[in-house]
Design a protein around this motif. Structure first.
Motif, mmCIF file in Angstrom:
data_model
loop_
_atom_site.group_PDB
_atom_site.id
_atom_site.type_symbol
_atom_site.label_atom_id
_atom_site.label_comp_id
_atom_site.label_asym_id
_atom_site.label_seq_id
_atom_site.Cartn_x
_atom_site.Cartn_y
_atom_site.Cartn_z
ATOM 1 N N PRO A 54 0.805 -1.217 0.000
ATOM 2 C CA PRO A 54 0.000 0.000 0.000
ATOM 3 C C PRO A 54 0.842 1.273 0.000
ATOM 4 O O PRO A 54 0.357 2.347 -0.319
ATOM 5 C CB PRO A 54 -0.823 -0.109 1.274
ATOM 6 N N GLY A 55 2.106 1.187 0.319
ATOM 7 C CA GLY A 55 2.968 2.367 0.335
ATOM 8 C C GLY A 55 4.162 2.148 -0.564
ATOM 9 O O GLY A 55 4.160 1.284 -1.433
ATOM 10 N N ALA A 56 5.196 2.950 -0.319
ATOM 11 C CA ALA A 56 6.425 2.839 -1.106
ATOM 12 C C ALA A 56 7.494 2.138 -0.288
ATOM 13 O O ALA A 56 7.391 2.034 0.943
ATOM 14 C CB ALA A 56 6.898 4.232 -1.510
ATOM 15 N N GLY A 57 8.538 1.681 -0.959
ATOM 16 C CA GLY A 57 9.669 1.048 -0.279
ATOM 17 C C GLY A 57 9.241 -0.141 0.542
ATOM 18 O O GLY A 57 8.442 -0.969 0.101
ATOM 19 N N PRO A 58 9.722 -0.232 1.785
ATOM 20 C CA PRO A 58 9.394 -1.384 2.639
ATOM 21 C C PRO A 58 7.897 -1.509 2.941
ATOM 22 O O PRO A 58 7.411 -2.580 3.269
ATOM 23 C CB PRO A 58 10.181 -1.123 3.932
ATOM 24 N N ALA A 59 7.154 -0.405 2.827
ATOM 25 C CA ALA A 59 5.713 -0.429 3.106
ATOM 26 C C ALA A 59 4.906 -0.916 1.907
ATOM 27 O O ALA A 59 3.687 -1.004 1.960
ATOM 28 C CB ALA A 59 5.229 0.972 3.505
ATOM 29 N N GLY A 60 5.581 -1.218 0.805
ATOM 30 C CA GLY A 60 4.871 -1.626 -0.406
ATOM 31 C C GLY A 60 5.249 -3.023 -0.841
ATOM 32 O O GLY A 60 5.688 -3.855 -0.050
ATOM 33 N N GLY A 61 5.039 -3.255 -2.131
ATOM 34 C CA GLY A 61 5.424 -4.537 -2.701
ATOM 35 C C GLY A 61 4.379 -5.613 -2.623
ATOM 36 O O GLY A 61 4.610 -6.738 -3.047
ATOM 37 N N LYS A 62 3.223 -5.294 -2.085
ATOM 38 C CA LYS A 62 2.144 -6.271 -2.012
ATOM 39 C C LYS A 62 1.122 -5.943 -3.104
ATOM 40 O O LYS A 62 0.850 -4.783 -3.387
ATOM 41 C CB LYS A 62 1.485 -6.229 -0.645
ATOM 42 N N VAL A 63 0.557 -6.969 -3.710
ATOM 43 C CA VAL A 63 -0.467 -6.757 -4.724
ATOM 44 C C VAL A 63 -1.737 -6.296 -4.008
ATOM 45 O O VAL A 63 -2.310 -7.019 -3.189
ATOM 46 C CB VAL A 63 -0.737 -8.051 -5.535
ATOM 47 N N THR A 64 -2.161 -5.053 -4.292
ATOM 48 C CA THR A 64 -3.378 -4.515 -3.681
ATOM 49 C C THR A 64 -4.571 -4.610 -4.625
ATOM 50 O O THR A 64 -5.708 -4.499 -4.183
ATOM 51 C CB THR A 64 -3.181 -3.042 -3.258
ATOM 52 N N TRP A 65 -4.295 -4.813 -5.899
ATOM 53 C CA TRP A 65 -5.356 -4.997 -6.898
ATOM 54 C C TRP A 65 -4.744 -5.568 -8.155
ATOM 55 O O TRP A 65 -3.617 -5.242 -8.513
ATOM 56 C CB TRP A 65 -6.024 -3.650 -7.223
#
Length: 163
Positions: A137-148
């Motif tokens: 849902p975010g950038a960098g370490p806070a991201g990388g997950k498929v949200t859609w």
């Protein structure tokens, strides 16, 4: 006629237009005609990815990173290769809105021969995609997950003036 130096000074849009109309062959020196024979096809591809402003006398060290990437993309689009996996990171970076139309058309045309995967932030380009994947849902370490993920058609991503 035009000298080779004069030809190199011309922007690709002019060269491509002159080549398409047949006048370039008449204006260029005899020793440059074999070179000019490929200008129409290659020039059209480079113009289609937003590089029409470049001229032949501009060195590769003087082009931006985005221009350099689109130069390589144009080379792939004019090659005789088929079935490639093209992975493009922000191909619209640095382009003006008016150039997005031709880039979008070139990318859609590329899907006839290749699989094209694009990482892009500009919604007008994303709207041309068949299928989208949003990471977060975010950038960098806070991201990388498929949200859609899913077909783009009928989604908010497609609700823009398509390029």
């Amino acid at each position: 006629g035009w000298s080779i130096d004069r030809l190199l000074e011309l922007p690709l849009t002019t060269l491509e237009s002159e080549a398409r109309s047949g006048t370039l062959h008449k204006k260029c020196p005899a020793d440059a005609r074999s070179l000019v024979a490929n200008v129409g096809r290659t020039g059209a591809s480079m113009v289609s990815v937003g590089l029409g402003h470049l001229s032949g006398d501009r060195g590769m060290l003087d082009v931006s990173d985005g221009e350099s990437r689109r130069t390589r993309l144009a080379g792939v689009l004019t090659s005789r290769l088929e079935g490639l996996l093209l992975v493009l990171d922000e191909p619209a970076r640095g382009l003006h809105e008016q150039d997005l139309v031709s880039l979008g058309d070139a990318l859609v045309d590329a899907t006839a021969l290749h699989t094209v995967i694009i990482s892009e932030h500009r919604q007008r380009v994303i709207a041309r995609a068949d299928y989208g994947v949003e990471l977060g849902p975010g950038a960098g370490p806070a991201g990388g997950k498929v949200t859609w993920d899913g077909p783009v058609e009928g989604t908010d991503w497609a609700q823009v003036d398509r390029v």
